[in-house]
Write a protein that holds these residues in place. Structure first.
Motif, PDB file in Angstrom:
ATOM      1  N   THR A  21      13.848  32.362  46.715  1.00 23.36           N
ATOM      2  CA  THR A  21      14.167  33.408  47.667  1.00 23.36           C
ATOM      3  C   THR A  21      14.637  34.622  46.888  1.00 23.36           C
ATOM      4  O   THR A  21      14.784  34.589  45.668  1.00 23.36           O
ATOM      5  CB  THR A  21      15.216  32.964  48.706  1.00 23.36           C
ATOM      6  OG1 THR A  21      15.225  33.904  49.796  1.00 23.36           O
ATOM      7  CG2 THR A  21      16.610  32.871  48.110  1.00 23.36           C
ATOM      8  N   ALA A  40      20.038  36.516  57.378  1.00 29.59           N
ATOM      9  CA  ALA A  40      18.996  35.737  56.720  1.00 29.59           C
ATOM     10  C   ALA A  40      17.622  36.263  57.129  1.00 29.59           C
ATOM     11  O   ALA A  40      17.429  36.738  58.254  1.00 29.59           O
ATOM     12  CB  ALA A  40      19.118  34.266  57.083  1.00 29.59           C
ATOM     13  N   GLY A  81      10.724  29.060  56.235  1.00 35.59           N
ATOM     14  CA  GLY A  81      12.048  28.593  56.616  1.00 35.59           C
ATOM     15  C   GLY A  81      12.061  27.283  57.372  1.00 35.59           C
ATOM     16  O   GLY A  81      13.015  27.002  58.117  1.00 35.59           O
ATOM     17  N   THR A  88      19.985  42.562  52.936  1.00 36.56           N
ATOM     18  CA  THR A  88      20.366  41.288  52.337  1.00 36.56           C
ATOM     19  C   THR A  88      21.893  41.269  52.211  1.00 36.56           C
ATOM     20  O   THR A  88      22.553  42.298  52.419  1.00 36.56           O
ATOM     21  CB  THR A  88      19.739  41.146  50.948  1.00 36.56           C
ATOM     22  OG1 THR A  88      20.394  42.063  50.064  1.00 36.56           O
ATOM     23  CG2 THR A  88      18.244  41.434  50.988  1.00 36.56           C
ATOM     24  N   PHE A 131      20.344  36.726  47.536  1.00 38.85           N
ATOM     25  CA  PHE A 131      20.972  35.543  48.121  1.00 38.85           C
ATOM     26  C   PHE A 131      21.651  34.663  47.075  1.00 38.85           C
ATOM     27  O   PHE A 131      22.340  33.697  47.422  1.00 38.85           O
ATOM     28  CB  PHE A 131      19.942  34.738  48.912  1.00 38.85           C
ATOM     29  CG  PHE A 131      19.545  35.395  50.197  1.00 38.85           C
ATOM     30  CD1 PHE A 131      20.325  35.261  51.330  1.00 38.85           C
ATOM     31  CD2 PHE A 131      18.414  36.199  50.265  1.00 38.85           C
ATOM     32  CE1 PHE A 131      19.983  35.900  52.520  1.00 38.85           C
ATOM     33  CE2 PHE A 131      18.062  36.837  51.438  1.00 38.85           C
ATOM     34  CZ  PHE A 131      18.845  36.684  52.570  1.00 38.85           C
ATOM     35  N   ASN A 191      17.313  28.383  56.575  1.00 42.00           N
ATOM     36  CA  ASN A 191      17.329  29.764  56.104  1.00 42.00           C
ATOM     37  C   ASN A 191      17.681  29.800  54.614  1.00 42.00           C
ATOM     38  O   ASN A 191      17.865  28.767  53.971  1.00 42.00           O
ATOM     39  CB  ASN A 191      18.283  30.619  56.941  1.00 42.00           C
ATOM     40  CG  ASN A 191      19.734  30.152  56.868  1.00 42.00           C
ATOM     41  OD1 ASN A 191      20.144  29.496  55.916  1.00 42.00           O
ATOM     42  ND2 ASN A 191      20.517  30.507  57.878  1.00 42.00           N
ATOM     43  N   ASP A 192      17.781  31.018  54.066  1.00 39.65           N
ATOM     44  CA  ASP A 192      17.976  31.178  52.624  1.00 39.65           C
ATOM     45  C   ASP A 192      19.217  30.422  52.107  1.00 39.65           C
ATOM     46  O   ASP A 192      19.099  29.603  51.180  1.00 39.65           O
ATOM     47  CB  ASP A 192      18.071  32.671  52.266  1.00 39.65           C
ATOM     48  CG  ASP A 192      16.977  33.495  52.902  1.00 39.65           C
ATOM     49  OD1 ASP A 192      15.983  33.791  52.230  1.00 39.65           O
ATOM     50  OD2 ASP A 192      17.122  33.855  54.091  1.00 39.65           O
TER      51      ASP A 192
END
Length: 332
Positions: A94, A196, A72, A176, A98, A76-77
């Motif tokens: 990822t 995240a 990261g 998630t 997401f 973040n994602d």
């Protein structure tokens, strides 16, 4: 310029038997790529990304470079996904959940207890169903180069062993943002808390959440055992991980560069998934050695009875039942 699915299939076919020489690639100009992901440096994502970097450099005679940012470091994602869409980052990977906000049909891959085994998974991800799901990225600014994996998901927590669905009631579990994951844990009586991945260790350490659900490889590599005492091998879902790039940038590459990148991404997916299979057993043994109390055989049938049919029905109501049926049929 947008790379169409038809041109992707043509590029993929060409990549399978790539004949480009470094001299041809040099004629197309140097290509410096940057890739980010949220997993630690000890994870198979990082090992595979470094393999891709070495392979691209070697096969292009140094004309294609790939710089990798793990853990990261770039964000973040969601931040990295938006960076690739906007063109400030070239490649990222990822977990599938997401991406479901951009491509909701991808949610099918995260339905609980949908996959039987890894042969079933490979037939889906690498076959016609996988091609159909990758088409969901059309129009998003992203292009799915290949499908990596996070793996089979299991529950950990800091409060008690989880052997039956009753044991999970009331636990605040990080999930998630995928609707299938959230719905499943609500049905089980837990309190799902999406966040995240890069924020998860701190949340566990501070007690903001009681637990989380991830594969044993990632539980080990992220050192979640330092904040979690109990691990239950629920294997309640499998998570794929799209490796995506900016669609316009891919289309603007020279044909041989594009073919080499696609070829390397596809081979990388197979390597990464095989690597995870090899590491699942050893990671579990190491977690036990670190002191985690492991429930090896929770009542999966009881978990399945509560979540599988209901969550699948929710998906079918919005997208139809044919995709679920096709995936189930691929288990034979």
């Amino acid at each position: 310029m947008t790379l169409t699915r038809r041109s992707f299939m043509a590029a993929g076919a060409a990549a399978t038997g790539l004949l480009a020489t470094p001299a041809i690639l040099r004629a197309q100009g140097k290509l410096a790529l940057r890739m980010g992901h949220p997993h630690p440096e000890t994870d198979s994502w990082q090992d595979t990304a470094l393999w891709m970097s070495e392979t691209l450099a070697e096969k292009s005679g140094g004309e294609i470079t790939l710089q990798v940012f793990p853990n990261g470091l770039i964000g973040n994602d969601p931040t990295m996904i938006n960076a690739v869409r906007g063109g400030s980052l070239d490649i990222m990977v990822t977990g599938n959940p997401f991406f479901t906000g951009l491509a909701p049909e991808l949610n099918v891959l995260d339905l609980p207890y949908l996959f039987h085994d890894r042969d079933h998974i490979a037939r889906v991800l690498d076959g016609d169903i996988g091609d159909r799901l990758r088409r969901n990225f059309d129009g998003t600014g992203l292009f799915a180069l290949s499908l990596w994996e996070t793996g089979w998901r299991h529950v950990t927590n800091s409060r008690r062993p989880v052997e039956t669905p009753d044991d999970i009631k009331g636990l605040k579990i990080r999930t998630t943002p995928n609707p299938a994951h959230i719905e499943a844990f609500k049905l089980l009586g837990a309190v799902p808390t999406p966040m995240a991945f890069t924020e998860l260790f701190t949340a566990l350490e501070m007690g903001a959440v009681d637990g989380q659900e991830n594969p044993t490889t990632l539980i080990l590599n992220s050192r979640f055992y330092e904040a979690q005492k109990y691990l239950s091998l629920t294997q309640h879902a499998f998570t794929a991980a799209p490796l995506v790039t900016n669609a316009d940038k891919l289309a603007a590459m020279g044909e041989d560069q594009r073919n080499l990148l696609i070829e390397t991404a596809r081979e990388g997916a197979k390597r990464q998934r095989a690597m995870n299979v090899e590491r699942e057993g050893s990671s579990l043994a190491k977690l036990k050695a670190e002191g985690m109390q492991v429930v090896d055989t929770p009542d999966r049938d009881a978990f399945r009875a509560i979540v599988a049919e209901s969550v699948q029905a929710t998906f079918a109501k919005e997208f139809g039942a044919d995709l679920i049926s096709q995936i189930s049929s691929a288990a034979a």
